[in-house]
Design a protein around this motif. Structure first.
Motif, PDB file in Angstrom:
ATOM      1  N   VAL A 139       0.843  -1.205   0.000  1.00  0.00           N
ATOM      2  CA  VAL A 139       0.000   0.000   0.000  1.00  0.00           C
ATOM      3  C   VAL A 139       0.874   1.249   0.000  1.00  0.00           C
ATOM      4  N   LEU A 140       1.784   1.350   0.974  1.00  0.00           N
ATOM      5  CA  LEU A 140       2.625   2.545   1.095  1.00  0.00           C
ATOM      6  C   LEU A 140       3.595   2.680  -0.078  1.00  0.00           C
ATOM      7  N   GLY A 141       4.184   1.561  -0.508  1.00  0.00           N
ATOM      8  CA  GLY A 141       5.131   1.587  -1.627  1.00  0.00           C
ATOM      9  C   GLY A 141       4.467   2.023  -2.924  1.00  0.00           C
ATOM     10  N   SER A 142       3.254   1.514  -3.189  1.00  0.00           N
ATOM     11  CA  SER A 142       2.529   1.872  -4.415  1.00  0.00           C
ATOM     12  C   SER A 142       2.148   3.341  -4.424  1.00  0.00           C
ATOM     13  N   VAL A 143       1.672   3.844  -3.266  1.00  0.00           N
ATOM     14  CA  VAL A 143       1.297   5.256  -3.168  1.00  0.00           C
ATOM     15  C   VAL A 143       2.517   6.139  -3.412  1.00  0.00           C
ATOM     16  N   LEU A 144       3.621   5.837  -2.735  1.00  0.00           N
ATOM     17  CA  LEU A 144       4.850   6.638  -2.860  1.00  0.00           C
ATOM     18  C   LEU A 144       5.391   6.616  -4.283  1.00  0.00           C
ATOM     19  N   ALA A 201       5.372   9.824  -6.886  1.00  0.00           N
ATOM     20  CA  ALA A 201       6.683  10.312  -7.358  1.00  0.00           C
ATOM     21  C   ALA A 201       6.766  10.259  -8.875  1.00  0.00           C
ATOM     22  N   GLN A 202       6.302   9.157  -9.451  1.00  0.00           N
ATOM     23  CA  GLN A 202       6.376   8.976 -10.905  1.00  0.00           C
ATOM     24  C   GLN A 202       5.528   9.998 -11.663  1.00  0.00           C
ATOM     25  N   ASN A 203       4.402  10.401 -11.077  1.00  0.00           N
ATOM     26  CA  ASN A 203       3.472  11.281 -11.785  1.00  0.00           C
ATOM     27  C   ASN A 203       3.584  12.757 -11.431  1.00  0.00           C
ATOM     28  N   TYR A 204       4.124  13.058 -10.245  1.00  0.00           N
ATOM     29  CA  TYR A 204       4.133  14.467  -9.824  1.00  0.00           C
ATOM     30  C   TYR A 204       5.525  15.050  -9.593  1.00  0.00           C
ATOM     31  N   LEU A 205       6.564  14.212  -9.635  1.00  0.00           N
ATOM     32  CA  LEU A 205       7.921  14.726  -9.408  1.00  0.00           C
ATOM     33  C   LEU A 205       8.309  15.747 -10.474  1.00  0.00           C
ATOM     34  N   GLN A 206       7.945  15.470 -11.716  1.00  0.00           N
ATOM     35  CA  GLN A 206       8.280  16.375 -12.815  1.00  0.00           C
ATOM     36  C   GLN A 206       7.625  17.752 -12.618  1.00  0.00           C
ATOM     37  N   GLU A 207       6.388  17.752 -12.137  1.00  0.00           N
ATOM     38  CA  GLU A 207       5.703  19.026 -11.894  1.00  0.00           C
ATOM     39  C   GLU A 207       6.349  19.802 -10.742  1.00  0.00           C
ATOM     40  N   LEU A 208       6.782  19.081  -9.706  1.00  0.00           N
ATOM     41  CA  LEU A 208       7.483  19.727  -8.591  1.00  0.00           C
ATOM     42  C   LEU A 208       8.805  20.333  -9.053  1.00  0.00           C
ATOM     43  N   ARG A 265      15.042  16.117 -16.220  1.00  0.00           N
ATOM     44  CA  ARG A 265      15.926  15.211 -15.459  1.00  0.00           C
ATOM     45  C   ARG A 265      15.181  14.537 -14.298  1.00  0.00           C
ATOM     46  N   TRP A 266      13.863  14.486 -14.401  1.00  0.00           N
ATOM     47  CA  TRP A 266      13.074  13.923 -13.297  1.00  0.00           C
ATOM     48  C   TRP A 266      13.373  12.444 -13.050  1.00  0.00           C
ATOM     49  N   LEU A 267      13.704  11.698 -14.127  1.00  0.00           N
ATOM     50  CA  LEU A 267      14.007  10.269 -13.951  1.00  0.00           C
ATOM     51  C   LEU A 267      15.274  10.053 -13.135  1.00  0.00           C
ATOM     52  N   LEU A 268      16.250  10.936 -13.331  1.00  0.00           N
ATOM     53  CA  LEU A 268      17.491  10.863 -12.557  1.00  0.00           C
ATOM     54  C   LEU A 268      17.186  11.024 -11.064  1.00  0.00           C
ATOM     55  N   TRP A 269      16.364  12.018 -10.734  1.00  0.00           N
ATOM     56  CA  TRP A 269      16.028  12.275  -9.338  1.00  0.00           C
ATOM     57  C   TRP A 269      15.133  11.186  -8.763  1.00  0.00           C
ATOM     58  N   LEU A 270      14.262  10.635  -9.602  1.00  0.00           N
ATOM     59  CA  LEU A 270      13.413   9.529  -9.158  1.00  0.00           C
ATOM     60  C   LEU A 270      14.286   8.332  -8.775  1.00  0.00           C
ATOM     61  N   GLY A 271      15.256   8.026  -9.643  1.00  0.00           N
ATOM     62  CA  GLY A 271      16.183   6.928  -9.362  1.00  0.00           C
ATOM     63  C   GLY A 271      16.967   7.171  -8.084  1.00  0.00           C
TER      64      GLY A 271
END
Length: 362
Positions: free
Chosen positions: A288-293, A297-304, A326-332
């Motif tokens: 539950v927590l892992g999927s939400v996080l 992150a995958q959908n809103y990190l780029q907007e942030l 560069r959102w994928l770099l930060w996601l990783g």
């Protein structure tokens, strides 16, 4: 409280912080159509619900039984294709959904039983390689059988009228939410995910689940006291496959489309593995927590990052580092840090902290 304990199969969070986070996640998902009425927010929440079931089903294998499988998304794809093929070839309606789900569950049952019986006798790394080969073959098959699966283009199909976005139950929004087919689809997914998760909690906290954990901890000792580990591992493989198949059906009903990249890709398998590790292996609450996080992150990190880039515009190095592309770099990087600081996952870390606090208190 006793009703809640019974619903959770007496597997309580055992941490105030964990309980609070789970409550926020559950109520947030339950009220998403009212709190965040936009289409994007609803799509993200629906994908979170699908991933909760998919990741929890994988945790039955990896976390509770200690089996590493790369064929898990194959069963996810079978569930999605079952709905897509039946709905595109039959009259769109609940009969097509029932036929598609029934056929895909039967196929998943047969394949998982075969894989389990023939492969689980070999060592762990060889089993992982066998499942990877099977999954790759199935992906190739789905891409090539264009008459049946739509090939690389996939299949678009109609869902039952009740679930179609064009179906309107109320002319005016109610409490800010449009009461239409998409609203009905979302709550079908929500209650399906909730029911399947509670069922998995019941399974892992049953005597059968205890045996799976005993096999994970010490295979030889479990065999010595009379448990056939191959039988239990095969059953675990079958159950995980059936739950993954249901998750695939949920995704197909929401998207009204399915293709190889949507439900069978290796990237999807890696996402599932990553979420399982981040949330915490051997605990379904981690799904539950892992999927939400992960989904947030995958959908809103780029907007942030767009907001951050606007604030540091003109600063030479920093502006380049926080550029939205560069959102994928930060996601990783975020997930590397999460795995490093939470080796037992978010749930494991919170439970350990709560236990330490209670021990210190005494």
């Amino acid at each position: 409280m006793s009703v809640l304990r019974s619903l959770l199969s007496h597997d309580m969070p055992r941490s105030r912080w964990l309980a609070a986070l789970l409550l926020v996640a559950v109520f947030g998902l339950a009220l998403t159509p009212f709190l965040f009425p936009g289409i994007k927010a609803l799509n993200v929440a629906a994908k979170i619900l699908v991933f909760i079931v998919l990741v929890a089903s994988y945790d039955l294998l990896l976390g509770y039984t200690g089996i590493v499988s790369f064929a898990h998304t194959m069963f996810f794809g079978i569930g999605a294709y079952g709905i897509a093929i039946a709905s595109s070839r039959m009259e769109p309606g609940w009969t097509a959904v029932a036929v598609g789900l029934g056929a895909s569950l039967l196929l998943s049952l047969g394949l998982s039983l075969l894989i389990g019986l023939f492969s689980l006798r070999v060592k762990a790394i060889f089993f992982a390689m066998i499942t990877l080969a099977v999954a790759s073959a199935f992906l190739g098959l789905a891409s090539q059988l264009s008459d049946l699966t739509g090939g690389e283009d996939g299949l678009n199909f109609q869902v039952p009228e009740l679930l179609r976005p064009s179906t309107e139950f109320l002319e005016e929004p109610w409490l800010g939410a449009s009461i239409d087919g998409r609203f009905a689809s979302y709550y079908l997914l929500f209650f399906s995910a909730l029911g399947l998760l509670l069922l998995m909690l019941r399974i892992v906290n049953s005597p059968f689940g205890r045996v799976l954990q005993a096999i994970r901890e010490n295979d030889f000792r479990a065999e010595a006291i009379g448990y056939r580990s191959v039988v239990y591992r095969t059953l675990s493989n079958v159950l995980a496959a059936l739950f993954a198949c249901c998750a695939g059906a949920m995704l197909a009903l929401w998207l009204r489309y399915n293709g190889p990249d949507t439900s069978l890709s290796m990237e999807l398998m890696l996402d599932v593995l990553l979420i399982t590790v981040i949330g915490g292996m051997g605990t379904l609450y981690g799904a539950v927590l892992g999927s939400v996080l992960f989904m947030l992150a995958q959908n809103y990190l780029q907007e942030l990052m767009k907001l951050g880039a606007g604030l540091v515009e003109g600063v030479p190095v920093l502006a380049q580092l926080i550029a939205p592309e560069r959102w994928l770099l930060w996601l990783g990087l975020l997930f590397v840090l999460a795995v490093y600081h939470f080796p037992s996952g978010i749930v494991g870390r919170l439970r350990a902290a709560a236990l330490q606090h209670r021990s210190g208190g005494h």
